[in-house]
Every structure is written in structure tokens, then in C-alpha cells.
Design a protein around this motif. Structure first.
Motif, PDB file in Angstrom:
ATOM      1  N   VAL A   1       0.856  -1.186   0.000  1.00 33.92           N
ATOM      2  CA  VAL A   1       0.000   0.000   0.000  1.00 33.92           C
ATOM      3  C   VAL A   1       0.890   1.233   0.000  1.00 33.92           C
ATOM      4  CG1 VAL A   1      -1.776   1.308   1.230  1.00 33.92           C
ATOM      5  CG2 VAL A   1      -1.859  -1.194   1.217  1.00 33.92           C
ATOM      6  N   PHE A   2       0.702   2.098  -0.994  1.00 35.66           N
ATOM      7  CA  PHE A   2       1.457   3.352  -1.093  1.00 35.66           C
ATOM      8  C   PHE A   2       0.494   4.508  -0.826  1.00 35.66           C
ATOM      9  CE2 PHE A   2       3.810   0.328  -3.664  1.00 35.66           C
ATOM     10  CZ  PHE A   2       5.133   0.605  -3.326  1.00 35.66           C
ATOM     11  N   ALA A   3       0.829   5.340   0.167  1.00 35.19           N
ATOM     12  CA  ALA A   3      -0.070   6.420   0.558  1.00 35.19           C
ATOM     13  C   ALA A   3       0.714   7.507   1.281  1.00 35.19           C
ATOM     14  CB  ALA A   3      -1.168   5.884   1.476  1.00 35.19           C
ATOM     15  N   PRO A   4       0.199   8.738   1.263  1.00 37.45           N
ATOM     16  CA  PRO A   4       0.777   9.768   2.133  1.00 37.45           C
ATOM     17  C   PRO A   4       0.425   9.444   3.577  1.00 37.45           C
ATOM     18  CG  PRO A   4      -1.225  10.589   1.104  1.00 37.45           C
ATOM     19  CD  PRO A   4      -0.960   9.238   0.500  1.00 37.45           C
ATOM     20  N   LEU A   5       1.385   9.565   4.463  1.00 37.95           N
ATOM     21  CA  LEU A   5       1.172   9.243   5.871  1.00 37.95           C
ATOM     22  C   LEU A   5       1.782  10.338   6.733  1.00 37.95           C
ATOM     23  CD1 LEU A   5       2.303   5.483   5.766  1.00 37.95           C
ATOM     24  CD2 LEU A   5      -0.061   6.319   5.727  1.00 37.95           C
ATOM     25  N   ALA A   6       1.129  10.604   7.860  1.00 38.30           N
ATOM     26  CA  ALA A   6       1.688  11.586   8.789  1.00 38.30           C
ATOM     27  C   ALA A   6       3.000  11.089   9.388  1.00 38.30           C
ATOM     28  CB  ALA A   6       0.676  11.883   9.896  1.00 38.30           C
ATOM     29  N   ALA A   7       3.146   9.769   9.506  1.00 37.19           N
ATOM     30  CA  ALA A   7       4.368   9.160  10.036  1.00 37.19           C
ATOM     31  C   ALA A   7       4.505   7.779   9.415  1.00 37.19           C
ATOM     32  CB  ALA A   7       4.302   9.061  11.559  1.00 37.19           C
ATOM     33  N   PRO A   8       5.714   7.220   9.377  1.00 40.03           N
ATOM     34  CA  PRO A   8       5.882   5.882   8.815  1.00 40.03           C
ATOM     35  C   PRO A   8       4.997   4.855   9.511  1.00 40.03           C
ATOM     36  CG  PRO A   8       8.005   6.945   9.112  1.00 40.03           C
ATOM     37  CD  PRO A   8       6.994   7.833   9.783  1.00 40.03           C
ATOM     38  N   SER A   9       4.531   3.873   8.752  1.00 37.87           N
ATOM     39  CA  SER A   9       3.660   2.835   9.300  1.00 37.87           C
ATOM     40  C   SER A   9       4.489   1.726   9.925  1.00 37.87           C
ATOM     41  CB  SER A   9       2.785   2.264   8.191  1.00 37.87           C
ATOM     42  OG  SER A   9       2.077   1.123   8.645  1.00 37.87           O
ATOM     43  N   PRO A  10       3.987   1.110  11.005  1.00 35.34           N
ATOM     44  CA  PRO A  10       4.681  -0.055  11.569  1.00 35.34           C
ATOM     45  C   PRO A  10       4.590  -1.283  10.669  1.00 35.34           C
ATOM     46  CG  PRO A  10       2.608   0.348  12.720  1.00 35.34           C
ATOM     47  CD  PRO A  10       2.825   1.514  11.814  1.00 35.34           C
ATOM     48  N   ASP A  11       3.668  -1.249   9.689  1.00 37.12           N
ATOM     49  CA  ASP A  11       3.538  -2.347   8.734  1.00 37.12           C
ATOM     50  C   ASP A  11       4.486  -2.087   7.566  1.00 37.12           C
ATOM     51  OD1 ASP A  11       2.815  -4.202   6.825  1.00 37.12           O
ATOM     52  OD2 ASP A  11       0.665  -3.822   6.942  1.00 37.12           O
ATOM     53  N   PRO A  12       5.483  -2.934   7.354  1.00 32.86           N
ATOM     54  CA  PRO A  12       6.453  -2.689   6.277  1.00 32.86           C
ATOM     55  C   PRO A  12       5.830  -2.733   4.887  1.00 32.86           C
ATOM     56  CG  PRO A  12       6.780  -4.863   7.247  1.00 32.86           C
ATOM     57  CD  PRO A  12       5.803  -4.144   8.126  1.00 32.86           C
ATOM     58  N   ALA A  13       4.639  -3.296   4.760  1.00 36.11           N
ATOM     59  CA  ALA A  13       3.958  -3.345   3.462  1.00 36.11           C
ATOM     60  C   ALA A  13       3.163  -2.073   3.179  1.00 36.11           C
ATOM     61  CB  ALA A  13       3.025  -4.556   3.404  1.00 36.11           C
ATOM     62  N   VAL A  14       3.134  -1.151   4.130  1.00 31.76           N
ATOM     63  CA  VAL A  14       2.487   0.155   3.931  1.00 31.76           C
ATOM     64  C   VAL A  14       3.609   1.184   3.789  1.00 31.76           C
ATOM     65  CG1 VAL A  14       0.953   1.904   4.894  1.00 31.76           C
ATOM     66  CG2 VAL A  14       0.442  -0.528   5.224  1.00 31.76           C
ATOM     67  N   VAL A  15       3.743   1.736   2.599  1.00 26.90           N
ATOM     68  CA  VAL A  15       4.893   2.563   2.257  1.00 26.90           C
ATOM     69  C   VAL A  15       4.481   4.029   2.198  1.00 26.90           C
ATOM     70  CG1 VAL A  15       6.743   2.946   0.590  1.00 26.90           C
ATOM     71  CG2 VAL A  15       5.810   0.629   0.928  1.00 26.90           C
ATOM     72  N   ARG A  16       5.209   4.864   2.907  1.00 29.08           N
ATOM     73  CA  ARG A  16       4.894   6.287   2.963  1.00 29.08           C
ATOM     74  C   ARG A  16       5.394   7.002   1.716  1.00 29.08           C
ATOM     75  NH1 ARG A  16       7.411  11.137   5.645  1.00 29.08           N
ATOM     76  NH2 ARG A  16       5.697  12.428   6.447  1.00 29.08           N
ATOM     77  N   MET A  17       4.473   7.647   1.004  1.00 26.15           N
ATOM     78  CA  MET A  17       4.832   8.457  -0.156  1.00 26.15           C
ATOM     79  C   MET A  17       5.258   9.853   0.293  1.00 26.15           C
ATOM     80  SD  MET A  17       1.829   7.373  -2.848  1.00 26.15           S
ATOM     81  CE  MET A  17       2.494   8.474  -4.121  1.00 26.15           C
ATOM     82  N   PRO A  18       5.905  10.630  -0.577  1.00 22.28           N
ATOM     83  CA  PRO A  18       6.240  12.007  -0.206  1.00 22.28           C
ATOM     84  C   PRO A  18       4.998  12.750   0.279  1.00 22.28           C
ATOM     85  CG  PRO A  18       7.337  11.405  -2.236  1.00 22.28           C
ATOM     86  CD  PRO A  18       6.430  10.261  -1.904  1.00 22.28           C
ATOM     87  N   THR A  19       5.089  13.320   1.468  1.00 21.72           N
ATOM     88  CA  THR A  19       3.921  13.878   2.152  1.00 21.72           C
ATOM     89  C   THR A  19       4.189  15.317   2.579  1.00 21.72           C
ATOM     90  OG1 THR A  19       3.370  11.658   2.966  1.00 21.72           O
ATOM     91  CG2 THR A  19       2.318  13.521   4.077  1.00 21.72           C
ATOM     92  N   ALA A  20       3.198  16.178   2.356  1.00 16.22           N
ATOM     93  CA  ALA A  20       3.327  17.583   2.730  1.00 16.22           C
ATOM     94  C   ALA A  20       3.457  17.723   4.243  1.00 16.22           C
ATOM     95  CB  ALA A  20       2.120  18.372   2.232  1.00 16.22           C
TER      96      ALA A  20
END
Length: 405
Positions: free
Chosen positions: A37-56
């Protein structure tokens, strides 16, 4: 199969799209597939399969982290999709994360599946400040990264009569037409997309709940209202104008013998809380945004769930959660009747507060009917499981892969 799901919002923020993606992810992984899962996130996810995209930084419209910049997001995804050897890209939204998903997939020759989750024309009109200006800005920014030349919106439709609505429909149609396959969770929304010129193959595929939700709910028992007991009525969703929480409040104010409970947060939270506090007898409690586990616990205690939105929702996940919980559902939007199990829900006689008040009064005065509705929901609960729809979802992926070959 290795699947990348790209979305402009994901957990821990709350919403139906987030819940759908989580359900897809869990069921596909349970079946042996790999899901990122690729998404903007306020902070990195503890799930390694959820990847933080460049976020404002410091910019989260309506409380959601925002992908920024578009170019950085696109470049990031190109590298990630290639490095992780993704087979298919499944896009769930329409803003910059989604556009980056399209750009990266097209650059790498990967097939694209787009799920059209809802009516962003209604959402932007209801939530954005100065929608005539902000939708023009959004459409222009979207058009810079994806051509709208293939969108020929029919302005004679009731829902496309305003320039603001047509902008958002051109955006939706354009994005659907750039995909290889489109998924729509409801027939009523699929019909509108086809009428507005979507040419990409569309599959109507119901959303589904992950097994962990069904396990948490357990085997429900039919709802019974004891003599002298108040009818416990639940409302759950985004506290925002397009969900029409005021219709729920107006209806409950007209019906005695009811205890209302509202779950959710949003731009209307303050006004909803004020109006609820002014109702007699503490008739409505506003609980605010709570985790899914608390929503499910509340459903186990409630007698009926109310959906008060009109001409907006596609297939709300909260309706599926209610059915899995054996909870009867009242809807004010006739389009949502297709989600209700046979004999397990009610469509109000009119979509306004008076129609909802009538439905609530009838159910309050006929507890045996409520029990029958609950029994029908329980009988249908396996149909809302993601396992029921997994093979059809994989079939859409296979069709997209075949197109790309």
C-alpha cells in the motif's frame, strides 16, 4: 501476484476507502499474494507493506495527509514499483497519489486498475471552501498531469448541471478512461459512469469485509427490543454535509423512545455536537471518531443503523459492517437499497427527516419486525465477506494483465 495499491488516504485515518483497502490487503495476503500500500502518511507505518509516499508537512486538508509534490511522488513510485517487481497497480483515489500511480505505472508498462469509490463532485461541493474556485483549481492541477480530452460529460443529467459538478465528473471520467480496468462497488454508480462516457471495461464488484472483522463480530444474535426499552439507533460516518447528519438529528428530535448514538468526525463535528446537546432527554450522544473495533462493539449493542446520505454514497462500508453484525439498516437514499439484504433493511418513504422519522417510529412500534429484519441480515452476513469477492477481484487483475501483454 504482487499488487501495489495506491491511495491518497489510508489508516490510521478513518473512512470507507481505507477500510476497503485494508480488507483487500488482508484477504489477498491470506490467499498467498503480496500487497503493498502506497499512501501519504503523517508518520511511517509499523507495517512494512504500507509505504509512505512524499507527504506535505503541516498541510492535511480535512485531516488527511496530502501527497506532495506530484513530481516527487511520481518519481518515488517509479523507483519503488520497479524495485519491488510489482505486477499490477490498483489505484483507489483521484488526487496526487493516484496521479503518481498512473504516471509511474504507465512509465513502467504496468497494468492499472482503478476503483471508483465515490462521488467527488458531491464531496468537493459540500466540504471545500468556495467550491466554484477550489474545484477549478483542483481540476486544472489534475488536468496538467492527466489529459481530460477523452471526457465528454453530459450536462443534461441532474447531477452534472452545474459547472462545478461537470469539472469533477470530467476528472472522474478521465481517470477511469486512463485505466485498463475499472471496479465500481455499486450498479447505480456504474450506470452514471457509463452514462458520462467511461469506455474502460467496468466490473461491478461489491466491497467486502476482511475475515478479522467477521471474527471480531462473532456470530450475532437477532435484535430484540424488550418492553419499555428505548430503540437504540446508531449513525456512523463522516460528520460532513454530504452525509446529512442534520437529517438524522431532525428525525430523532421528532421521535420519542429513542436513544441515538453518532460515531464519526469531520467538518460538521462542532455543529452536530451543539444540535445534539440541544435535543431533549439527552436523546443523542455524539461519540466522535473512534477505531473500527469500537464501531463494531457499538453495532453489537444497537438495534438499528441509519444512513442519512443522499445521492452521494456508492456502497458505504458501514452498511456491510452492520449486516455482518446482524444489525438492520435504514437508508434514506433509494440507490443504497441494492446493498441491503432481502428483508434486512428499510428505505424511508421520503429522503427527508420526516421520512426517516416515519421509518423510525414504525420500527419502534413494531419490535417483532425489527427482529425479523435482524434475522434476515444475519442470514446474509457471509455475502459481505471479502472471501466471497476475492476471486472476482483477482479476475479483474488478470484481465488488466492480459490487456497490458
Amino acid at each position: 501476484m504482487r499488487i501495489a495499491m495506491v491511495t491518497d488516504y489510508y489508516l490510521p485515518t478513518l473512512g470507507g476507502v481505507q477500510t476497503v483497502i485494508k480488507a483487500h490487503k488482508e484477504e489477498l495476503e491470506r490467499h498467498g499474494h503480496e500487497v503493498l500500500v502506497f499512501a501519504p502518511l503523517a508518520a511511517p507505518s509499523p507495517d512494512p507493506a504500507v509505504v509512505r509516499m512524499p507527504t506535505a508537512r503541516g498541510f492535511a486538508p480535512d485531516g488527511y495527509p496530502f501527497t506532495w509534490s506530484p513530481s516527487a511522488a511520481s518519481a518515488f513510485l517509479r523507483e519503488e514499483l520497479k524495485a519491488r517487481e510489482v505486477d499490477v497497480v490498483h489505484v483507489h483515489t483521484e488526487m496526487f497519489a493516484a496521479l503518481a500511480g498512473f504516471e509511474a505505472a504507465q512509465a513502467l508498462g504496468l497494468p492499472i486498475v482503478q476503483t471508483m469509490h465515490g462521488r467527488i463532485d458531491v464531496y468537493t461541493r459540500s466540504v471545500l471552501p468556495l467550491p466554484s474556485v477550489t474545484t477549478a483549481l483542483l481540476a486544472a492541477m489534475h488536468r496538467r498531469r492527466m489529459s481530460h480530452a477523452r471526457a465528454r460529460v453530459d450536462s443534461s443529467s441532474p447531477y452534472t448541471r452545474t459547472p462545478t459538478a461537470r469539472r469533477m465528473w470530467r476528472l472522474m471520467v478521465s481517470q477511469a478512461n486512463h485505466a485498463d480496468q475499472v471496479i465500481v462497488p455499486s450498479a447505480h454508480f456504474a450506470g452514471k459512469l457509463l452514462a458520462q462516457g467511461v469506455e474502460t471495461p467496468i466490473t461491478v464488484l461489491s466491497n467486502g469485509l476482511e475475515e478479522s472483522v467477521l471474527d471480531e463480530v462473532g456470530i450475532p444474535t437477532p435484535r430484540v427490543v424488550a418492553r419499555g426499552e428505548q430503540l437504540r439507533v446508531m449513525w456512523c460516518g463522516r460528520l460532513s454535509p454530504e452525509k446529512r447528519p442534520e437529517v438524522f438529528l431532525d428525525a430523532v428530535s421528532q421521535v420519542s423512545g429513542i436513544a441515538g448514538h453518532m460515531y464519526g468526525d469531520g467538518v460538521s463535528r462542532a455543529s452536530v455536537s451543539r444540535r445534539a446537546a440541544a435535543l431533549p432527554d439527552g436523546r443523542v450522544t455524539v461519540h466522535g471518531g473512534v477505531p473500527q473495533s469500537e464501531v463494531l462493539a457499538a453495532m453489537r449493542k444497537a438495534h438499528v443503523l441509519v444512513s442519512s446520505s443522499l445521492d452521494f454514497d456508492n456502497q458505504p462500508m458501514v452498511l456491510l459492517e452492520a449486516i455482518a453484525s446482524g444489525l438492520p439498516v435504514i437508508v434514506t437514499d433509494p440507490d443504497l437499497a441494492e446493498t441491503l439484504p432481502p428483508g434486512g433493511g428499510i428505505v424511508t418513504p421520503s429522503p427527508d427527516a420526516a421520512g426517516l422519522a416515519t421509518a423510525l417510529s414504525q420500527l419502534r412500534d413494531d419490535p417483532a419486525r425489527l427482529t425479523r429484519l435482524s434475522e434476515a441480515a444475519i442470514a446474509h452476513r457471509r455475502q459481505v465477506a471479502q472471501t466471497t469477492h476475492r476471486d472476482a477481484l483477482l479476475g479483474v487483475y488478470e484481465a488488466a494483465l492480459a490487456t497490458a501483454r
